[in-house]
Design an enzyme around this catalytic site. Structure first.
Site, PDB file in Angstrom:
ATOM      1  N   GLU A 104      80.737 -14.678  55.157  1.00 45.37           N
ATOM      2  CA  GLU A 104      79.647 -13.781  54.181  1.00 45.37           C
ATOM      3  C   GLU A 104      78.668 -13.211  54.962  1.00 45.37           C
ATOM      4  O   GLU A 104      77.614 -14.253  55.609  1.00 45.37           O
ATOM      5  CB  GLU A 104      78.894 -14.389  53.061  1.00 45.37           C
ATOM      6  CG  GLU A 104      79.623 -15.194  52.177  1.00 45.37           C
ATOM      7  CD  GLU A 104      79.447 -16.059  50.859  1.00 45.37           C
ATOM      8  OE1 GLU A 104      78.227 -16.459  51.270  1.00 45.37           O
ATOM      9  OE2 GLU A 104      80.299 -15.914  49.702  1.00 45.37           O
ATOM     10  N   CYS A 162      70.089 -11.053  52.211  1.00 46.26           N
ATOM     11  CA  CYS A 162      71.530 -10.308  52.544  1.00 46.26           C
ATOM     12  C   CYS A 162      71.920  -9.581  51.726  1.00 46.26           C
ATOM     13  O   CYS A 162      72.191  -7.901  51.541  1.00 46.26           O
ATOM     14  CB  CYS A 162      72.832 -10.943  52.374  1.00 46.26           C
ATOM     15  SG  CYS A 162      72.626 -12.488  51.250  1.00 46.26           S
ATOM     16  N   LYS A 184      75.899 -27.929  59.751  1.00 46.09           N
ATOM     17  CA  LYS A 184      75.278 -26.701  60.869  1.00 46.09           C
ATOM     18  C   LYS A 184      73.797 -25.962  60.015  1.00 46.09           C
ATOM     19  O   LYS A 184      74.671 -25.038  59.808  1.00 46.09           O
ATOM     20  CB  LYS A 184      75.945 -26.331  62.036  1.00 46.09           C
ATOM     21  CG  LYS A 184      75.712 -26.501  63.517  1.00 46.09           C
ATOM     22  CD  LYS A 184      73.915 -25.908  63.808  1.00 46.09           C
ATOM     23  CE  LYS A 184      74.323 -24.690  64.385  1.00 46.09           C
ATOM     24  NZ  LYS A 184      72.386 -23.965  63.976  1.00 46.09           N
ATOM     25  N   GLU A 224      71.612  -3.097  59.857  1.00 51.05           N
ATOM     26  CA  GLU A 224      70.484  -4.045  59.201  1.00 51.05           C
ATOM     27  C   GLU A 224      69.214  -4.669  59.582  1.00 51.05           C
ATOM     28  O   GLU A 224      69.730  -4.796  61.531  1.00 51.05           O
ATOM     29  CB  GLU A 224      72.015  -5.342  58.604  1.00 51.05           C
ATOM     30  CG  GLU A 224      71.019  -6.470  57.582  1.00 51.05           C
ATOM     31  CD  GLU A 224      71.760  -7.271  57.461  1.00 51.05           C
ATOM     32  OE1 GLU A 224      71.763  -8.142  59.114  1.00 51.05           O
ATOM     33  OE2 GLU A 224      72.223  -8.115  56.420  1.00 51.05           O
TER      34      GLU A 224
END
Ligand code: NAD
Length: 494
Positions: free
Chosen positions: A263, A297, A187, A398
């Site tokens: 992750e 990331c 996906k 973040e």
């Protein structure tokens, strides 16, 4: 092969189920937007719950077909052929990736697309060479038993991916999953569906048995992401994306106690000591803050600099930030857009919040004025802040944009505590010419990966992942086998 000339990408992006491309059963579509122009470039066909069930059924059936019976050697040949076909069609992958993300072509052609091929090739090598364990076990009657382990595929693996390095991050999971003999249902992010679909063409071209690789398009909750992760015939879920999404997926994984590999997000710190090679530190950190417009990331959003070099470091980083040209498509200094208008609103919200939290805006802080085709793109200025308290939300949450806060420090103990004061633990970097200190501080970082005098220098054989809220598990090299295979211990009394 030249990668310089963009070509139009096809309008429609289809699901790939059981070896065939198809629309969604409910005929629903959603727009595919080029973030560099803000214009619609096509439509994506959304998979219904029934389509997702078909994809999972195709993946399950493939496990007992030719794929399930294939020897490792033949599987390795097929996977190596996938790598070669991605390389042969590199220009198509590049066009698709750039159309979806707006990222500079030189970034996609040096990072995203080659890594897409390398991820297959590397895991083909790993499964060709890895060996199991064998023990000679004494038995109570004075005899012996032979204890050994065999690895088997887990089964149907759901692969749920983000938009920042779409092909790279998807193949990082599909490569080892297939090398270990699993089948997958992918996906991709709703923002970047094209390269996952294109990989379906590659699979057919190399003769991959139908159902081994499937792609379903759509969103998260109430759409393909949730349908897939909740499906009881999915045996394991591997996910890269936001920590909050990981929490939602973890709840679905609890149904049937399925294995997960996550992750997730990060708030990565860099530490620059006064003895660092400042040229290298500024070069490395300007990449780590601004590459891919900060949508990495592993990117750095907090930089701690030892006080004697603080002012010089800030001045040099500001110059580096100003050298990027948001919106200047084709210029070597081109800084790409953020992925969507929504993400730009989020990042701009943090830009405003930094000011409310008392930051000095050293450079940037807003939206650039752009003429020409990029005028409708989701561009934003690279931004540096100083003067923030360690508790400021822009130093704790973040942001995923081209920005960072720079904070002075006075001692090694102080900076280790500051860097580790976060619920995340993805990566860090340490910049010093003192070898002992480099090792010592790197080992003190509560992270999955710590670089010394470098950043994003990856060896795909090493363990990759995050601690704390940055992830669960490690992938890479033989570590991926721990997730993508199930071990059976066989004990033979001799
Ligand atoms: P996201 O979590 O919003 O979406 C990722 C994927 O999950 C998409 O395909 C989305 O459709 C799907 N999804 C969303 N909600 C879902 C649900 N409830 N159930 C099932 N699927 C769902 O992440 P994003 O915005 O695409 O990517 C950016 C994030 O990814 C950042 O937090 C970044 O740090 C993280 N990231 C981490 C790594 C790493 O290696 N640790 C690498 C790249 C990106």
């Amino acid at each position: 092969m030249t990668f310089d000339t963009p070509r139009p990408v096809s309008q429609d992006v289809l699901n790939f189920i059981g070896g065939s491309f198809r629309e969604g059963g409910e005929r629903k579509t959603f727009p595919n937007i080029d973030p560099a122009t803000g214009k619609q470039i096509g439509v994506v066909h959304e998979a219904s719950e029934a389509d997702v069930a078909d994809a999972v059924a195709a993946a399950k059936a493939a496990l007992s077909g030719p794929w399930g019976r294939m020897t490792t050697a033949d599987r390795v040949k097929l996977i190596s052929a996938v790598a070669a076909e991605i390389e042969r069609r590199a220009a198509d992958f590049l066009d698709a990736e750039v159309a979806d993300t707006g990222k500079p072509r030189h970034v996609a052609s040096h990072i995203d697309i080659p890594r897409g091929a390398a991820n297959f090739r590397m895991f083909a090598d790993v499964v060709s060479t890895v060996s199991g364990e064998v023990f000679d076990t004494p038995t109570p009657d004075g005899g012996r038993a032979l204890n050994y382990t065999v690895r088997k595929p887990k089964g149907v693996v759901a692969v749920v991916c983000p938009w920042n390095f779409p092909l790279l991050l998807m193949t990082w999971k599909v490569g080892p999953a297939l090398a270990c003999g699993n089948t997958v249902v992918v996906k991709p992010s709703e923002e970047t569906p094209r390269t996952a679909a294109l990989l379906g063409e590659v699979m057919n071209a190399v003769g991959m048995p139908e159902g081994v690789y499937n792609v379903v398009h759509g969103f998260g909750p109430g759409s393909a992401g949730e349908f897939l992760t909740a499906h009881p015939d999915v045996d394991a879920i591997t996910f890269t994306g936001e920590t909050g999404t990981g929490q939602a997926i973890m709840q679905k994984a609890a149904i049937g106690v399925r294995d997960i590999s996550f992750e997730l997000g990060g708030k990565n710190a860099a530490i620059v000591f006064a003895d660092a090679d400042l040229d290298k530190a500024v070069e490395g950190l300007s990449r780590s803050v601004f590459l891919n417009t900060g949508q990495v990331c592993l990117g750095t959003e907090r930089v701690y600099v030892e006080r004697p070099i603080f002012d010089e470091f800030v001045a040099r980083m500001a110059k580096a930030a100003q050298s990027f040209k948001p919106g200047a498509v084709g210029d070597p200094a081109y800084l790409g857009p953020l992925i969507s208008a929504e993400h730009r609103d989020k990042v701009l919200g943090y830009y405003r919040r930094a000011v409310d939290e008392g930051a000095t805006v050293v450079t940037g802080g807003g939206v650039p004025e752009i003429d020409g085709p990029g005028a409708g793109g989701f561009f934003i200025e690279p931004t540096l802040w100083t003067g923030l308290a360690p508790t400021a939300s822009v130093l704790r949450e973040e942001i995923f944009g081209p920005c960072c806060g720079v904070v002075p420090f006075d001692s090694e103990d102080e900076v280790i505590a500051l860097a580790n004061d976060t619920p995340y633990g993805l990566c860090a970097s340490v910049w010093t010419e003192n070898l002992s200190r480099g090792h010592r501080v790197a080992a003190a970082m509560d992270v999955g990966v710590c670089w010394v005098n470098s950043w994003f220098l990856r060896d795909l054989r090493t363990a990759f992942g995050g601690s704390g809220q940055s992830g669960i598990g490690r992938e890479g090299g033989v570590h991926s086998l721990e997730f993508y295979t199930e071990l059976t211990n066989i004990c033979v009394k001799l």
